[in-house]
Design a protein around this motif. Structure first.
Motif, PDB file in Angstrom:
ATOM      1  N   LYS A 137      10.319 -40.958  -4.688  1.00  0.00           N
ATOM      2  CA  LYS A 137      10.780 -42.082  -3.862  1.00  0.00           C
ATOM      3  C   LYS A 137      10.137 -41.994  -2.479  1.00  0.00           C
ATOM      4  O   LYS A 137      10.062 -42.969  -1.758  1.00  0.00           O
ATOM      5  CB  LYS A 137      12.296 -42.040  -3.701  1.00  0.00           C
ATOM      6  N   GLN A 249      14.875 -39.128 -11.992  1.00  0.00           N
ATOM      7  CA  GLN A 249      15.136 -38.164 -10.924  1.00  0.00           C
ATOM      8  C   GLN A 249      15.867 -36.943 -11.477  1.00  0.00           C
ATOM      9  O   GLN A 249      15.656 -35.835 -11.017  1.00  0.00           O
ATOM     10  CB  GLN A 249      15.952 -38.818  -9.811  1.00  0.00           C
TER      11      GLN A 249
ATOM     12  N   PHE B  11      21.473 -36.610  -1.865  1.00  0.00           N
ATOM     13  CA  PHE B  11      21.630 -38.056  -1.938  1.00  0.00           C
ATOM     14  C   PHE B  11      22.001 -38.440  -3.362  1.00  0.00           C
ATOM     15  O   PHE B  11      21.481 -37.878  -4.318  1.00  0.00           O
ATOM     16  CB  PHE B  11      20.284 -38.740  -1.648  1.00  0.00           C
ATOM     17  N   ASP B  12      22.855 -39.423  -3.501  1.00  0.00           N
ATOM     18  CA  ASP B  12      23.096 -40.017  -4.808  1.00  0.00           C
ATOM     19  C   ASP B  12      21.756 -40.479  -5.377  1.00  0.00           C
ATOM     20  O   ASP B  12      20.927 -41.015  -4.648  1.00  0.00           O
ATOM     21  CB  ASP B  12      24.052 -41.206  -4.654  1.00  0.00           C
ATOM     22  N   THR B  13      21.553 -40.262  -6.681  1.00  0.00           N
ATOM     23  CA  THR B  13      20.248 -40.612  -7.261  1.00  0.00           C
ATOM     24  C   THR B  13      20.003 -42.118  -7.284  1.00  0.00           C
ATOM     25  O   THR B  13      18.892 -42.564  -7.497  1.00  0.00           O
ATOM     26  CB  THR B  13      20.103 -40.056  -8.688  1.00  0.00           C
ATOM     27  N   GLU B  14      21.061 -42.907  -7.059  1.00  0.00           N
ATOM     28  CA  GLU B  14      20.856 -44.365  -6.991  1.00  0.00           C
ATOM     29  C   GLU B  14      20.513 -44.833  -5.571  1.00  0.00           C
ATOM     30  O   GLU B  14      20.342 -46.029  -5.328  1.00  0.00           O
ATOM     31  CB  GLU B  14      22.078 -45.109  -7.527  1.00  0.00           C
ATOM     32  N   GLU B  15      20.450 -43.907  -4.620  1.00  0.00           N
ATOM     33  CA  GLU B  15      20.128 -44.284  -3.237  1.00  0.00           C
ATOM     34  C   GLU B  15      18.643 -44.593  -3.076  1.00  0.00           C
ATOM     35  O   GLU B  15      17.789 -43.904  -3.639  1.00  0.00           O
ATOM     36  CB  GLU B  15      20.479 -43.136  -2.276  1.00  0.00           C
ATOM     37  N   LYS B  16      18.351 -45.600  -2.257  1.00  0.00           N
ATOM     38  CA  LYS B  16      16.967 -45.826  -1.858  1.00  0.00           C
ATOM     39  C   LYS B  16      16.682 -44.967  -0.633  1.00  0.00           C
ATOM     40  O   LYS B  16      17.601 -44.643   0.122  1.00  0.00           O
ATOM     41  CB  LYS B  16      16.760 -47.295  -1.500  1.00  0.00           C
ATOM     42  N   VAL B 119      17.454 -32.526  -6.750  1.00  0.00           N
ATOM     43  CA  VAL B 119      16.801 -33.819  -6.965  1.00  0.00           C
ATOM     44  C   VAL B 119      16.243 -34.396  -5.660  1.00  0.00           C
ATOM     45  O   VAL B 119      15.578 -35.412  -5.683  1.00  0.00           O
ATOM     46  CB  VAL B 119      17.738 -34.846  -7.637  1.00  0.00           C
TER      47      VAL B 119
END
Lengths: 326, 258
Positions: A137, A249, B11-16, B119
C-alpha cells in the motif's frame, strides 16, 4: 574494496532464479568491488559454474551433508564461517523461506541492520534500499546506519541479467554441530505446480468461484498458461482452497507479469497483495466491483462462462504458436 | 507451561494509507492486533488449556497499544506487559528484538510465540532475532504445533510445501496463517480482562541504555505507489470479449507469448 557476499539457494535440484536476481543486484551496487557467492549442501560444487554466469567471481561451497536440508542452526553456522573467511561489507540473499528465516538471526548475531523484502537496491552516494510496507500500500526507502549491510530481495522483481565472469570455486570445510531443530520430513504439496511467489502468471479466485470445483476451472486456465493459482481471503475462509494460496495483506504478496482475478471483489486487503502486478485482468459479474479500479482489462461477466472460453482461446493461441515455432 | 506471546498493534488491513510530510498518517486509523500475532495468542491459550500454565502477552508501543493487550487478555491471556517506547528514539528490528529479549530474560518461559510477520512493516525479522538474542532455537511459519513434555513437533509452511520439524523446549515459534482460528473475546472474558494486570515498563526499567539499542537501519522516506490509470472494460458478445482480451494480452500488454 567492496566485497558482496550472496547466499545462493538450490531448490528441487536447481539453483533458484532469485539467486541470479540477487547476483544482478550485487553487480549493480558493487562498483569495482568483488562479488562472492556461497552455496551449501553435499553437491553444491556442481552449481558454481552457473553462478559464475551471473557474475560470481568466487564461489564458496560448503559441502556438508548436514546442510542438505535447511535448518536455522546449520545454515547460520555455515554462513558465519564463510563471512569470517571473506569479511564482506554487504550480505544479500532472496526474500525466500530460507532468507527470511536465517538472515534475521545472523543479523542479530553480527549486530547488523537488515533490510527485508527489498524490491530494489540502488547506489546513490549511499546504498538505498526500497521496500514495500503495508503489503505494497506504500513504500519506504531505507539506509543502513553502520556496520555490515544485510538485505533480502523479493523474488521475481528484478530481472536476472547474465554477466559471465571467470570464477574460482573454493571448498570450505565448515563444522556443523548441535542442530537444535531437525527436519523429519518434507511433504511436497506444490510438486508439479508453479510456485505462487515466483509465478509469472497467476489466476486467482475469490468468493465468486463458489467452491473447490470452481477452482478446478482456474487451475485449467493456469495450466494452459504455465501459471499458478491464487485466492482471496474470502475464498480461503470459505474453505474453497488452502490458506497457502491466499494473496493479500494476510497471505502472500505477488507481483506477476499477469494477474487474472476471477470473482474477486477487490477488498483493500487483497489489493495490497496483488496491485503491483504488471498487468491485471478482472473478471466479475458485478460491474461496480472494486477490482475493476486496479484492472488494466476487465470483463463484466460470469466467470463460469468466461474462464472456460479463455482457456480454450489460449489453448488455440499457444498451440498455434508452438506449431509455428516448430 | 509458561508461555510468552509477542504482539504488535497494527493498522486494520482495510485501512487506506495516507502520507504527510514523508510520514504515514496514524490519526483516525482503526487498529487491530497484527493478524499473525492473533494466531500466536490463540495458540498460546490452547496450549495453556491443554498443559496448564500462564500466558503473558508483551508488546512495545504507545499507550494506545493497551486496547490490543486488553483484547488479548479478553481472549484468555493472563498477564500483559506494555513496554512504552520513547518516540524520540529511533528503533529498528535490531533494537525491538533487543528490548523484547531483555524483557523476556527476566521471566520464566518454556515457549515464546509470535506472528511470522507484521502486516504493516512486513519484515519478518523480530521472531528469529529474539530467538538469537536469547540463544534458543526457533521454528518459523508454523501451521501445526504439538508439545509433549519437552518435545516440540511442528509443521512449517515452506512456500506451500510442508516441513515436519522436531525440537525441544525452550523454543520460539512464529505463527503462519492456518495455525488455528482465533476466538472472539467472550463477554465474561472482556469483563475479566478489565481486572487482569498490565505491567508497564520503559527502556530504563529494563536496564538498557540508548547506545545498546541504537538502530542499525533507518527509513528516511515513505511514499505511495503511483496511482493506476483506469483500465479498459471490454464490451460486446462475451466470446468476442474473450478473443479481444487474449489479443490484447498478447499484442498490447505483451505478457503472453510462447
Amino acid at each position: 574494496m567492496t566485497r558482496i557476499l550472496v547466499l545462493a539457494e538450490i531448490k528441487n535440484g536447481k539453483l533458484r532464479n532469485v539467486s541470479f536476481e540477487v547476483l544482478t543486484v550485487a553487480r549493480r551496487i558493487a562498483g569495482d568491488g568483488e562479488i562472492v557467492a556461497c552455496l551449501f549442501g553435499s553437491d553444491a560444487e556442481k552449481y558454481s559454474n552457473e553462478l559464475a554466469r551471473y557474475g560470481a567471481q568466487k564461489v564458496y561451497v560448503v559441502e556438508n551433508e548436514a546442510l542438505n536440508r535447511y535448518t536455522p542452526d546449520g545454515y547460520k553456522q555455515a554462513l558465519l564461517q564463510v563471512i569470517d573467511k571473506i569479511q564482506p561489507q554487504i550480505l544479500l540473499t532472496g526474500h525466500t523461506s530460507i532468507g527470511r528465516d536465517l538472515f534475521p538471526r545472523v543479523a542479530t548475531r553480527l549486530k547488523a541492520g537488515l533490510v527485508s523484502d527489498c524490491t530494489s537496491i540502488d547506489l546513490d552516494h549511499d546504498i538505498i534500499f526500497t521496500r514495500p510496507i503495508y503489503s505494497g500500500k506504500a513504500f519506504q526507502k531505507k539506509r543502513i546506519i553502520d556496520g555490515l549491510f544485510m538485505a533480502t530481495i523479493r523474488p521475481n522483481n528484478i530481472e536476472a541479467v547474465e554477466n559471465p565472469v571467470v570464477s574460482e570455486t573454493i571448498k570450505l570445510q565448515a563444522e556443523i554441530k548441535e542442530l537444535r531443530t531437525v527436519v523429519k520430513e518434507i511433504v511436497k504439496k506444490t510438486s508439479g505446480k508453479v510456485d505462487l511467489s515466483e509465478a509469472k502468471i497467476i489466476v486467482s479466485g475469490g468468493r465468486g468461484v463458489q467452491g473447490p470445483e470452481g477452482f478446478q476451472l482456474l487451475q485449467e486456465l493456469a495450466d494452459v498458461l504455465g501459471g499458478a493459482v491464487g485466492a482471496s481471503r474470502a475464498a480461503c475462509d470459505a474453505g474453497y482452497c488452502d490458506y497457502s494460496m491466499q494473496i493479500g495483506q494476510t497471505g502472500k504478496v505477488v507481483t506477476p507479469d499477469l494477474y487474472i482475478a476471477c470473482g474477486i471483489s477487490g477488498a483493500i486487503q487483497h489489493l495490497a497483495g496483488m496491485s503491483n502486478s504488471k498487468v491485471i485482468v478482472a473478471i466479475n459479474k458485478d460491474p461496480e466491483a472494486n477490482i475493476f479500479h486496479v484492472a488494466d482489462y476487465g470483463i463484466v461477466g460470469d466467470l463460469f462462462e468466461v474462464v472456460p472460453l479463455l482457456t480454450e482461446e489460449f489453448k488455440k493461441l499457444l498451440s498455434k504458436n508452438n506449431t509455428v515455432m516448430n | 507451561m509458561n508461555i510468552i506471546v509477542l504482539m504488535k498493534q497494527t493498522f486494520d488491513t482495510e485501512e487506506k494509507i495516507t502520507i504527510q510530510n514523508g510520514q504515514i498518517v496514524k490519526d483516525h486509523a482503526a487498529f487491530i492486533i497484527n493478524p499473525y500475532d492473533e494466531y500466536a495468542i490463540e495458540e498460546a491459550i490452547r496450549l495453556k488449556e491443554k498443559h496448564g500454565g500462564e500466558v503473558t502477552v508483551m508488546t512495545i508501543g504507545s499507550s494506545e497499544a493497551e486496547s490490543s493487550l486488553r483484547t488479548a487478555l479478553a481472549m484468555g491471556a493472563d498477564k500483559a506487559v506494555l513496554i512504552e517506547e520513547d518516540e524520540n528514539q529511533l528503533l529498528d528490528e535490531y533494537s525491538i528484538a533487543k528490548i523484547l529479549a531483555t524483557a523476556i530474560k527476566e521471566r520464566e518461559y518454556d515457549i515464546i510465540l509470535c506472528g511470522n510477520m507484521s502486516v504493516d512493516n512486513g519484515a519478518s525479522q523480530v521472531g528469529p532475532r529474539v530467538a538469537e538474542e536469547l540463544d534458543i532455537a526457533h521454528i518459523s511459519t508454523v501451521v501445526k504445533l504439538e508439545i509433549d513434555g519437552e518435545l516440540v513437533k511442528a509443521e512449517r509452511d515452506v512456500e506451500g510445501d510442508m516441513e515436519m520439524v522436531e525440537s525441544s523446549l525452550p523454543i520460539l515459534v512464529t505463527a503462519q496463517q492456518g495455525l488455528n482460528e482465533p476466538r472472539y473475546p467472550s463477554l465474561p472474558g472482556i469483563m475479566k480482562a478489565k481486572k487482569k494486570p498490565i505491567e508497564r515498563l520503559d527502556i530504563e526499567d529494563l536496564g538498557l541504555n540508548e547506545q545498546e539499542l541504537e538502530a542499525k537501519s533507518i527509513a528516511f522516506e515513505h511514499y505511495l505507489p503511483p496511482k493506476k490509470e483506469a483500465g479498459r472494460i471490454l464490451t460486446g458478445e462475451l466470446s468476442d470479449q474473450v478473443k479481444e482480451l487474449v489479443h490484447l494480452l498478447r499484442n498490447e500488454a505483451k505478457v503472453v507469448s510462447h
